[in-house]
Design a protein around this motif. Sequence first.
Motif, PDB file in Angstrom:
ATOM      1  N   ALA A 139       0.726  -1.095  -0.070  1.00 48.29           N
ATOM      2  CA  ALA A 139       0.062   0.054   0.043  1.00 48.29           C
ATOM      3  C   ALA A 139       0.982   1.271   0.112  1.00 48.29           C
ATOM      4  O   ALA A 139       0.542   2.329  -0.596  1.00 48.29           O
ATOM      5  N   VAL A 140       1.709   1.197   0.797  1.00 46.35           N
ATOM      6  CA  VAL A 140       2.808   2.298   0.877  1.00 46.35           C
ATOM      7  C   VAL A 140       3.545   2.473  -0.405  1.00 46.35           C
ATOM      8  O   VAL A 140       3.806   3.496  -1.142  1.00 46.35           O
ATOM      9  N   ARG A 141       4.037   1.465  -0.845  1.00 48.00           N
ATOM     10  CA  ARG A 141       4.644   1.256  -2.145  1.00 48.00           C
ATOM     11  C   ARG A 141       3.917   1.946  -3.429  1.00 48.00           C
ATOM     12  O   ARG A 141       4.469   2.543  -4.214  1.00 48.00           O
ATOM     13  N   ALA A 142       2.526   1.494  -3.406  1.00 49.06           N
ATOM     14  CA  ALA A 142       1.948   1.880  -4.430  1.00 49.06           C
ATOM     15  C   ALA A 142       1.565   3.468  -4.377  1.00 49.06           C
ATOM     16  O   ALA A 142       1.515   3.915  -5.467  1.00 49.06           O
ATOM     17  N   ILE A 160       6.499   2.990  -5.836  1.00 44.31           N
ATOM     18  CA  ILE A 160       7.473   2.405  -5.776  1.00 44.31           C
ATOM     19  C   ILE A 160       7.564   0.808  -6.285  1.00 44.31           C
ATOM     20  O   ILE A 160       6.809   0.385  -5.716  1.00 44.31           O
ATOM     21  N   HIS A 161       8.529   0.731  -7.073  1.00 45.93           N
ATOM     22  CA  HIS A 161       8.463  -0.799  -7.776  1.00 45.93           C
ATOM     23  C   HIS A 161       8.389  -1.913  -6.787  1.00 45.93           C
ATOM     24  O   HIS A 161       9.356  -1.959  -5.808  1.00 45.93           O
ATOM     25  N   GLU A 162       7.586  -2.717  -6.879  1.00 41.98           N
ATOM     26  CA  GLU A 162       7.422  -4.048  -5.950  1.00 41.98           C
ATOM     27  C   GLU A 162       8.617  -4.799  -5.603  1.00 41.98           C
ATOM     28  O   GLU A 162       8.925  -5.431  -4.683  1.00 41.98           O
ATOM     29  N   ASN A 163       9.526  -4.870  -6.935  1.00 44.85           N
ATOM     30  CA  ASN A 163      10.629  -5.571  -6.861  1.00 44.85           C
ATOM     31  C   ASN A 163      11.835  -5.033  -6.261  1.00 44.85           C
ATOM     32  O   ASN A 163      12.998  -5.526  -6.041  1.00 44.85           O
ATOM     33  N   ALA A 213      16.758  10.453 -10.926  1.00 46.28           N
ATOM     34  CA  ALA A 213      15.474  10.555 -11.682  1.00 46.28           C
ATOM     35  C   ALA A 213      14.527   9.465 -11.974  1.00 46.28           C
ATOM     36  O   ALA A 213      14.655   8.807 -13.158  1.00 46.28           O
ATOM     37  N   GLY A 214      13.774   9.101 -11.027  1.00 45.08           N
ATOM     38  CA  GLY A 214      12.982   8.215 -11.304  1.00 45.08           C
ATOM     39  C   GLY A 214      12.642   7.325  -9.949  1.00 45.08           C
ATOM     40  O   GLY A 214      12.951   7.738  -8.845  1.00 45.08           O
ATOM     41  N   ASN A 215      11.614   6.369 -10.221  1.00 46.54           N
ATOM     42  CA  ASN A 215      11.268   5.847  -8.996  1.00 46.54           C
ATOM     43  C   ASN A 215      11.459   4.428  -9.041  1.00 46.54           C
ATOM     44  O   ASN A 215      10.874   3.240  -8.306  1.00 46.54           O
ATOM     45  N   ALA A 268       6.573  -0.949   6.028  1.00 47.09           N
ATOM     46  CA  ALA A 268       6.898  -0.997   4.332  1.00 47.09           C
ATOM     47  C   ALA A 268       8.309  -1.444   4.118  1.00 47.09           C
ATOM     48  O   ALA A 268       8.496  -1.697   3.085  1.00 47.09           O
ATOM     49  N   ALA A 269       9.158  -0.654   4.922  1.00 44.63           N
ATOM     50  CA  ALA A 269      10.564  -0.748   4.518  1.00 44.63           C
ATOM     51  C   ALA A 269      11.310  -2.032   4.890  1.00 44.63           C
ATOM     52  O   ALA A 269      10.682  -2.869   5.567  1.00 44.63           O
ATOM     53  N   ASP A 270      12.129  -2.505   3.942  1.00 43.48           N
ATOM     54  CA  ASP A 270      12.870  -3.568   4.078  1.00 43.48           C
ATOM     55  C   ASP A 270      13.784  -3.603   4.941  1.00 43.48           C
ATOM     56  O   ASP A 270      14.268  -4.671   5.865  1.00 43.48           O
ATOM     57  N   LEU A 271      14.386  -2.424   5.034  1.00 39.53           N
ATOM     58  CA  LEU A 271      15.731  -1.986   5.891  1.00 39.53           C
ATOM     59  C   LEU A 271      15.485  -0.615   6.319  1.00 39.53           C
ATOM     60  O   LEU A 271      15.497   0.261   5.482  1.00 39.53           O
TER      61      LEU A 271
END
Length: 400
Positions: free
Chosen positions: A200-203, A207-210, A266-268, A294-297
């Motif tokens: 949800a935060v990534r969307a 922010i790309h899911e991978n 320059a990008g997400n 939401a963060a991995d690290l």
Amino acid sequence: MKLCDLTQFYSPVSGGVKRYIAEKVKHVREHTPDCEHILIVPGEQDKVEREDRSRVYTIRSPLIARSSRYRALVRLEAVEEILEKERPSLIESGDPYQVAWKAVHSGEALRIPVVGFYHSHFPEAYLRTAQKFLGKTATEFLLDFSKRYIRRLYNRFERTIVSSPALAAVLENWGVENTFHIDLGVDAAVFRPEAEPGEAVRAEYSIHENRKLLLYIGRLAQEKNTHTLFSSFRRVASDAPAQFHLMVVGDGMQRREMEDLRAELAGNGLNGKAGVTWLPYCSDPRRLAQLYRAADLFVHPGVQETFGLVALEAQACGTPVIGIRGSYMDRIIHCDQTLWANGNSPEELACAILDTGRRQPKSDGERLSKHVHARYSWVGVFGRLFDLYREVIAQYGAAR
């Protein structure tokens, strides 16, 4: 018991000190019906806000830092007037400058005990700068001056509260005779893992899911070492261009450097590059908890921390922390520190991020969170701290 916190380390966008005081006010309201709380801080105008058994006095003060919105509390006569009016049972001073001396002198005049909370080891930052620009002789002079100043000021308090036992030992070695160690805490009801997906935060921020999401929360300032963070992420983006995304939450003097990094990348992450997302200061604990989860690290580049509250909150949410070894924060890190950077350099921090990111850093998040919750809670922290307050008040009264 009426408690008064007096500090100029306080602004609408400040961090650890403000959180500590906010949690103390919450504890007074929810757990100590026999207590009142008074807060005296600098602000844009003179005013008083009242809620239940707490009052916040702001004293009109000049702005000294536009990005952090810190102000210098120079109208000390206004402090005196408030203390005379409120007559608290105890004063806690939260900074080491002119306001601390005012707390000491007012306490003596009004016969109120005063304790000091040593929130920031300020000589360390000054000495690093002196060593870099002024050389060894000036550094030794400043160190000697700092020791004498701290000894003279903090021995005037009934107790000096310190959130790190190692830092308490440093102060004791410098001649401070009244230290009391206490950890800070977390709100386990807010900072915890949840089934709520990080997607949800990534969307929300595209922010790309991978991508592995790295998170930093705090001021963008020299003393927070964010220059090293930004430089290290530049190297991460170069070595692993489609693997990481950095989210930065906060503001400060080094925001321009962060914006330059963001423009450079320059990008997400959708275009095959690492990206940077910036969010302004956030004071909502529940929103912060969403970001932590939401963060991995969580990346903490600080080398001057006396505690590291954001690192503790991240772990309480089940998110591991990566950083640089050697600060007073090391002792509150309960995730694996094997891959932490050994030195304060962008190269070493970048290697630490890359090596940790190749693993599954959140695989042990539930265990990490339970461990933090078991050891740190604001209820336990303030239970012990309020016992100290009562002891100081009783001893002070008996001595009079």
